[in-house]
Design a protein around this motif. Structure first.
Motif, short mmCIF file in Angstrom:
data_model
loop_
_atom_site.label_atom_id
_atom_site.label_comp_id
_atom_site.label_asym_id
_atom_site.label_seq_id
_atom_site.Cartn_x
_atom_site.Cartn_y
_atom_site.Cartn_z
N GLY A 1 36.85 11.44 125.74
CA GLY A 1 36.18 12.72 125.97
C GLY A 1 37.13 13.88 126.22
N CYS A 2 38.37 13.76 125.77
CA CYS A 2 39.34 14.83 126.01
C CYS A 2 39.05 16.07 125.16
N ALA A 3 38.43 15.85 124.00
CA ALA A 3 38.10 16.92 123.04
C ALA A 3 39.34 17.56 122.41
N GLN A 4 40.47 16.91 122.55
CA GLN A 4 41.69 17.47 121.94
C GLN A 4 41.63 17.46 120.42
N THR B 1 41.68 16.94 129.61
CA THR B 1 40.75 17.56 128.67
C THR B 1 41.21 18.97 128.30
N ILE B 2 40.52 19.52 127.33
CA ILE B 2 40.87 20.87 126.87
C ILE B 2 40.28 21.97 127.77
N LEU C 1 45.63 4.67 120.63
CA LEU C 1 46.30 3.68 121.47
C LEU C 1 45.91 2.26 121.04
N LEU C 2 44.60 2.01 120.90
CA LEU C 2 44.17 0.66 120.53
C LEU C 2 44.63 0.29 119.12
N ALA C 3 44.59 1.27 118.22
CA ALA C 3 45.04 0.99 116.84
C ALA C 3 46.50 0.59 116.81
N ASN C 4 47.27 1.06 117.79
CA ASN C 4 48.70 0.74 117.86
C ASN C 4 49.00 -0.40 118.83
N GLY C 5 47.94 -1.09 119.27
CA GLY C 5 48.13 -2.24 120.15
C GLY C 5 48.54 -1.87 121.55
N GLN C 6 48.26 -0.63 121.97
CA GLN C 6 48.64 -0.19 123.31
C GLN C 6 47.43 -0.18 124.24
N PRO C 7 47.65 -0.30 125.55
CA PRO C 7 46.52 -0.32 126.48
C PRO C 7 45.94 1.07 126.72
N LEU C 8 44.72 1.11 127.18
CA LEU C 8 44.15 2.40 127.57
C LEU C 8 44.81 2.85 128.87
N PRO C 9 44.98 4.16 129.05
CA PRO C 9 45.62 4.64 130.29
C PRO C 9 44.71 4.44 131.50
N ASP C 10 45.30 4.44 132.67
CA ASP C 10 44.50 4.12 133.85
C ASP C 10 43.47 5.18 134.21
N TRP C 11 43.57 6.39 133.60
CA TRP C 11 42.57 7.42 133.87
C TRP C 11 41.41 7.38 132.88
N HIS C 12 41.45 6.50 131.91
CA HIS C 12 40.37 6.43 130.91
C HIS C 12 39.06 6.01 131.58
N LEU D 1 36.75 4.08 130.76
CA LEU D 1 36.48 2.64 130.74
C LEU D 1 37.27 1.92 131.82
N MET D 2 38.40 2.46 132.21
CA MET D 2 39.22 1.84 133.25
C MET D 2 38.73 2.23 134.64
N THR D 3 38.25 3.46 134.77
CA THR D 3 37.86 3.94 136.10
C THR D 3 36.37 3.73 136.40
N GLY D 4 35.56 3.62 135.34
CA GLY D 4 34.11 3.54 135.54
C GLY D 4 33.53 4.90 135.90
N ASP D 5 34.32 5.95 135.75
CA ASP D 5 33.91 7.30 136.12
C ASP D 5 34.00 8.20 134.88
N SER D 6 32.87 8.71 134.44
CA SER D 6 32.86 9.52 133.21
C SER D 6 33.64 10.84 133.37
N GLU D 7 33.95 11.20 134.62
CA GLU D 7 34.69 12.45 134.87
C GLU D 7 36.20 12.22 134.97
N SER D 8 36.64 10.99 134.82
CA SER D 8 38.05 10.72 135.14
C SER D 8 39.04 11.36 134.18
N THR D 9 38.64 11.57 132.93
CA THR D 9 39.55 12.25 132.00
C THR D 9 39.76 13.69 132.46
#
Ligand code: SF4
Length: 161
Positions: free
Chosen positions: A30-33, A126-127, A99-110, A112-120
């Motif tokens: 949801g960064c909208a970049q 975000t922009i 990140l996933l396409a390159n085999g890398q993990p999601l960042p800890d602020w994502h 899905l990692m935080t369970g918080d839709s506002e964490s990005t």
């Protein structure tokens, strides 16, 4: 026995190109970049990022206001797919798909990692507050709004993306 689709960290167990549509949408942080306009040098193909975003982007929610039929409104809005996520030069290095396409993990602020839709937003990824709408400029002046690649990502170097 729980099915694999109920796995909380489904993105780590299900192959990237086999995610269902709901899981696929959740990979977006949801960064909208990706809604920022880019310019490409016709001779070198080099891509330059700008801080001017699509007129249909809700800058506070970081959501496309015409998402369902965005390709009607913006025919050249490119859909990110498992096939192109790695190669599109304008996707930010922090993008969940890249990140996933390159085999890398999601960042800890994502989310899905935080369970918080506002964490990005809370991670300042975000922009919001960093852009202007194309509706507020003369699009012929877009070159005047070129910014550094790291403009939106104060954390991107930290995660090594
Ligand atoms: S750059 Fe990637 S993570 Fe960010 S809004 Fe676009 S698709 Fe989602």
């Amino acid at each position: 026995m729980s099915s694999i689709t109920n796995n909380e960290r489904f993105w780590e167990t299900i192959p990237f190109d086999q995610l269902n549509s709901k899981q696929w949408e959740q990979i977006c942080d949801g960064c909208a970049q990706c809604c920022a306009h880019k310019l490409q040098d016709e001779e070198t193909d080099e891509v330059f990022l700008t801080n001017v975003v699509c007129q249909y982007l809700d800058q506070n929610k970081c959501q496309c206001s015409v998402y369902g039929d965005r390709h009607v409104h913006v025919p050249d809005c490119i859909k990110i797919t498992p096939e192109n996520a790695k190669a599109l030069p304008w996707i930010p290095d922090t993008c969940g798909y890249k990140l996933l396409a390159n085999g890398q993990p999601l960042p800890d602020w994502h989310p899905l990692m935080t369970g918080d839709s506002e964490s990005t937003k809370n991670a300042d990824m975000t922009i919001t507050g960093k852009v202007i709408s194309e509706a507020d400029i003369d699009i012929d002046d877009l070159e005047d709004f070129i910014v550094e690649d790291s403009y939106f990502n104060r954390l991107c170097r930290k995660i090594g993306a």
